[in-house]
Design an enzyme around this catalytic site. Sequence first.
Site, PDB file in Angstrom:
ATOM      1  CG  HIS A 209      -0.181   0.218   2.395  1.00 44.07           C
ATOM      2  ND1 HIS A 209       0.609  -0.573   3.232  1.00 44.07           N
ATOM      3  CD2 HIS A 209       0.084   1.362   3.327  1.00 44.07           C
ATOM      4  CE1 HIS A 209       1.358  -0.413   4.192  1.00 44.07           C
ATOM      5  NE2 HIS A 209       0.916   1.002   4.208  1.00 44.07           N
TER       6      HIS A 209
HETATM    7  C1  UD1 Z   1      -1.775   5.361   5.787  1.00 42.60           C
HETATM    8  C2  UD1 Z   1      -0.524   6.167   6.430  1.00 42.60           C
HETATM    9  C3  UD1 Z   1       0.446   5.092   6.357  1.00 42.60           C
HETATM   10  C4  UD1 Z   1      -0.005   3.688   6.776  1.00 42.60           C
HETATM   11  C5  UD1 Z   1      -1.362   3.285   6.201  1.00 42.60           C
HETATM   12  C6  UD1 Z   1      -1.787   2.084   7.017  1.00 42.60           C
HETATM   13  C7  UD1 Z   1      -0.258   8.256   6.271  1.00 42.60           C
HETATM   14  C8  UD1 Z   1       0.551   9.393   5.840  1.00 42.60           C
HETATM   15  N1  UD1 Z   1      -0.271   7.072   5.800  1.00 42.60           N
HETATM   16  O1  UD1 Z   1      -1.721   5.253   4.465  1.00 42.60           O
HETATM   17  O2  UD1 Z   1       1.684   5.582   6.905  1.00 42.60           O
HETATM   18  O3  UD1 Z   1       0.950   2.677   6.689  1.00 42.60           O
HETATM   19  O4  UD1 Z   1      -2.338   4.268   6.470  1.00 42.60           O
HETATM   20  O5  UD1 Z   1      -2.552   1.351   6.154  1.00 42.60           O
HETATM   21  O6  UD1 Z   1      -0.690   8.604   7.291  1.00 42.60           O
HETATM   22  N2  UD1 Z   1      -9.089   4.346   1.613  1.00 42.60           N
HETATM   23  C9  UD1 Z   1     -10.236   3.895   1.674  1.00 42.60           C
HETATM   24  N3  UD1 Z   1     -10.890   3.557   2.880  1.00 42.60           N
HETATM   25  C10 UD1 Z   1     -10.331   3.676   4.005  1.00 42.60           C
HETATM   26  C11 UD1 Z   1      -9.010   4.401   4.063  1.00 42.60           C
HETATM   27  C12 UD1 Z   1      -8.488   4.900   2.815  1.00 42.60           C
HETATM   28  O7  UD1 Z   1     -10.998   3.613   0.679  1.00 42.60           O
HETATM   29  O8  UD1 Z   1     -10.837   3.384   5.142  1.00 42.60           O
HETATM   30  C13 UD1 Z   1      -8.312   4.813   0.080  1.00 42.60           C
HETATM   31  C14 UD1 Z   1      -9.084   6.121  -0.181  1.00 42.60           C
HETATM   32  O9  UD1 Z   1      -8.952   6.111  -1.455  1.00 42.60           O
HETATM   33  C15 UD1 Z   1      -7.580   6.853   0.173  1.00 42.60           C
HETATM   34  C16 UD1 Z   1      -6.490   6.024   0.123  1.00 42.60           C
HETATM   35  O10 UD1 Z   1      -7.082   4.715   0.409  1.00 42.60           O
HETATM   36  O11 UD1 Z   1      -7.266   7.956  -0.714  1.00 42.60           O
HETATM   37  C17 UD1 Z   1      -5.288   6.048   0.830  1.00 42.60           C
HETATM   38  O12 UD1 Z   1      -5.565   6.052   2.198  1.00 42.60           O
HETATM   39  P1  UD1 Z   1      -4.719   7.244   3.300  1.00 42.60           P
HETATM   40  O13 UD1 Z   1      -5.409   7.136   4.613  1.00 42.60           O
HETATM   41  O14 UD1 Z   1      -4.462   8.652   2.666  1.00 42.60           O
HETATM   42  O15 UD1 Z   1      -3.432   6.683   3.239  1.00 42.60           O
HETATM   43  P2  UD1 Z   1      -2.960   5.190   3.546  1.00 42.60           P
HETATM   44  O16 UD1 Z   1      -2.448   4.635   2.073  1.00 42.60           O
HETATM   45  O17 UD1 Z   1      -3.920   4.336   3.944  1.00 42.60           O
HETATM   46  N1  UDP Z   2      -3.185  -6.262   8.735  1.00 37.25           N
HETATM   47  C1  UDP Z   2      -4.632  -7.048   8.800  1.00 37.25           C
HETATM   48  N2  UDP Z   2      -5.210  -7.354   7.770  1.00 37.25           N
HETATM   49  C2  UDP Z   2      -4.981  -7.338   6.421  1.00 37.25           C
HETATM   50  C3  UDP Z   2      -3.724  -6.750   6.265  1.00 37.25           C
HETATM   51  C4  UDP Z   2      -2.553  -6.129   7.313  1.00 37.25           C
HETATM   52  O1  UDP Z   2      -4.995  -7.222   9.913  1.00 37.25           O
HETATM   53  O2  UDP Z   2      -5.467  -7.479   5.648  1.00 37.25           O
HETATM   54  C5  UDP Z   2      -2.333  -5.874   9.768  1.00 37.25           C
HETATM   55  C6  UDP Z   2      -1.255  -6.512   9.949  1.00 37.25           C
HETATM   56  O3  UDP Z   2      -1.228  -7.592  10.537  1.00 37.25           O
HETATM   57  C7  UDP Z   2      -0.107  -5.287  10.688  1.00 37.25           C
HETATM   58  C8  UDP Z   2      -1.012  -4.298  10.265  1.00 37.25           C
HETATM   59  O4  UDP Z   2      -2.290  -4.450   9.629  1.00 37.25           O
HETATM   60  O5  UDP Z   2      -0.498  -5.630  12.153  1.00 37.25           O
HETATM   61  C9  UDP Z   2      -0.241  -3.436   9.390  1.00 37.25           C
HETATM   62  O6  UDP Z   2      -1.127  -2.258   8.566  1.00 37.25           O
HETATM   63  P1  UDP Z   2      -0.548  -1.698   7.284  1.00 37.25           P
HETATM   64  O7  UDP Z   2       0.215  -2.669   6.525  1.00 37.25           O
HETATM   65  O8  UDP Z   2      -1.781  -1.185   6.860  1.00 37.25           O
HETATM   66  O9  UDP Z   2       0.418  -0.178   7.795  1.00 37.25           O
HETATM   67  P2  UDP Z   2       1.860  -0.258   8.145  1.00 37.25           P
HETATM   68  O10 UDP Z   2       2.478  -1.351   9.193  1.00 37.25           O
HETATM   69  O11 UDP Z   2       2.592  -0.168   6.799  1.00 37.25           O
HETATM   70  O12 UDP Z   2       1.943   1.069   8.635  1.00 37.25           O
END
Ligand code: UD1
Ligand code: UDP
Length: 440
Positions: A209
Amino acid sequence: MKIATILGTRPEIIKMAPIIDEISKRGIDQIILHTGQHYDEEMSDNFFRDLEIPAPDYNIHVGSGTHGRQTGLMMQGIEEILLDEKPDIVLVQGDTNAVLAGAIVASKLHIAIGHVEAGLRSFDMTMPEEVNRRVADVCSAMYFVPTEESAINLLAEGFSRKNLIITGNTVVDACFRHLEIAKKKGFEEESLAELDIDNMDNILTLTMHRAENVDDKQRVTNIIGALKELSDMNIIFPIHPRTKNTLQNFGLFDELNDLEHVHIIKPLGYLDFLQLTSASTLILTDSGGLQEEAITLDVPALTLRYNTERPETVTAGGNILVGSDKNAILENAFKILNDNEFADKMRNAPNPYGMGDSAKLTVDAIEDYYAKGLLDISAPEDIMGSFTRKMAMVTEDITVNEFEDSKNALIHLVFDGDKMRFPNDDLNIKGMCVSYDERE
Ligand code: UD1
Ligand code: UDP
């Protein structure tokens, strides 16, 4: 004492859950503030359910958006709540926009901030997460650092060791606590149950992601190129909503989904995901948390990044950085699949993130700081004394604590030959070079 926890995304909920639980068990007053950055049920609510923590007291509902807009809305919402609730300490976790917003707002309100998972550094300022974690560290009063390596990062930037507490990572608490529960429960998600994971060989769990991967068509194409050739593996890909959107926009989703050995499913709850990862032969990921969970669950990890703020996993031998380089992905994946000795070595890598008691150590330290009045942030009343920065080569048998007492000093850095060491109170520093502040 009142503790406010700010969280907003999947990994923050997972990693704060053991701390929230520990605070509840001790009967300490707490509020949970959700920024609403993640809002889909499978990115947020399911984790409150699976990890059995109370629903948030507040949700700011910032939703998705650009960094500036998202952070600005969070700051506005967090400020209103903190002014009203007046907690003694605000906890933020990791490196998301919630951490940035929470840390800036609380520090301006003179509320102590505890940064959980402080001190991580990728040294890559193009990552939004690197900016967030650095700013949060500048604003914090207490640093819950997972390892000595992350503590040393902070010392090298001039932070005082006095407020660094080495706790391990709460992800280990979450893994240990929930894996057995998960196994007893079986799969909740139908698509996963249908795949009959228990009787499946060569499972590769894939997550990705990270903006620098999924927003870059060339990188995604390279990774998909490697996935196509990994047809000996059963690739299970619980897809992050961001990745689903970009793959669809790039016109790559169907191409990947049509591959027989690739199973794209929706994001999993924590209990389902733990069962999947622990049954895997290999984890291919760009996730931060998953690099830590892989080494905790003894599953080899290949990380789809060019750097990592979790270098301990690489040094320990459980994780290999492969970038988005098709050849590096394939070469290492085949080695894990076909070379038992190599795979065993990765599986047996020691876990650098502690024993699963991070939440306890964190809350112990908060209670201790509160009892000593160290969470009160107020303007200084004493006129500043002078201090001098000094260095010394230590020739006598003396511990860090004894050296500091004898000189009314605070040690910052310790060099043992060409290696930096963390100045634990009882470290004998004979033969080492130290830098310290001498207070007058
Ligand atoms: C965010 C964090 C990242 C973390 C990740 C965990 C920041 C800058 N980024 O990234 O560090 O690793 O979360 O997963 O804080 N969206 C949905 N539904 C949701 C959430 C997001 O559809 O519930 C989609 C939207 O299109 C959105 C995109 O995902 O624009 C990105 O979401 P965003 O929260 O901006 O960043 P992440 O990539 O999730
Ligand atoms: N995770 C989960 N379900 C999924 C994918 C990830 O529960 O389908 C959990 C995983 O075990 C880990 C956390 O989500 O604890 C990691 O989140 P993510 O990769 O979104 O964020 P990051 O750690 O990179 O910030």
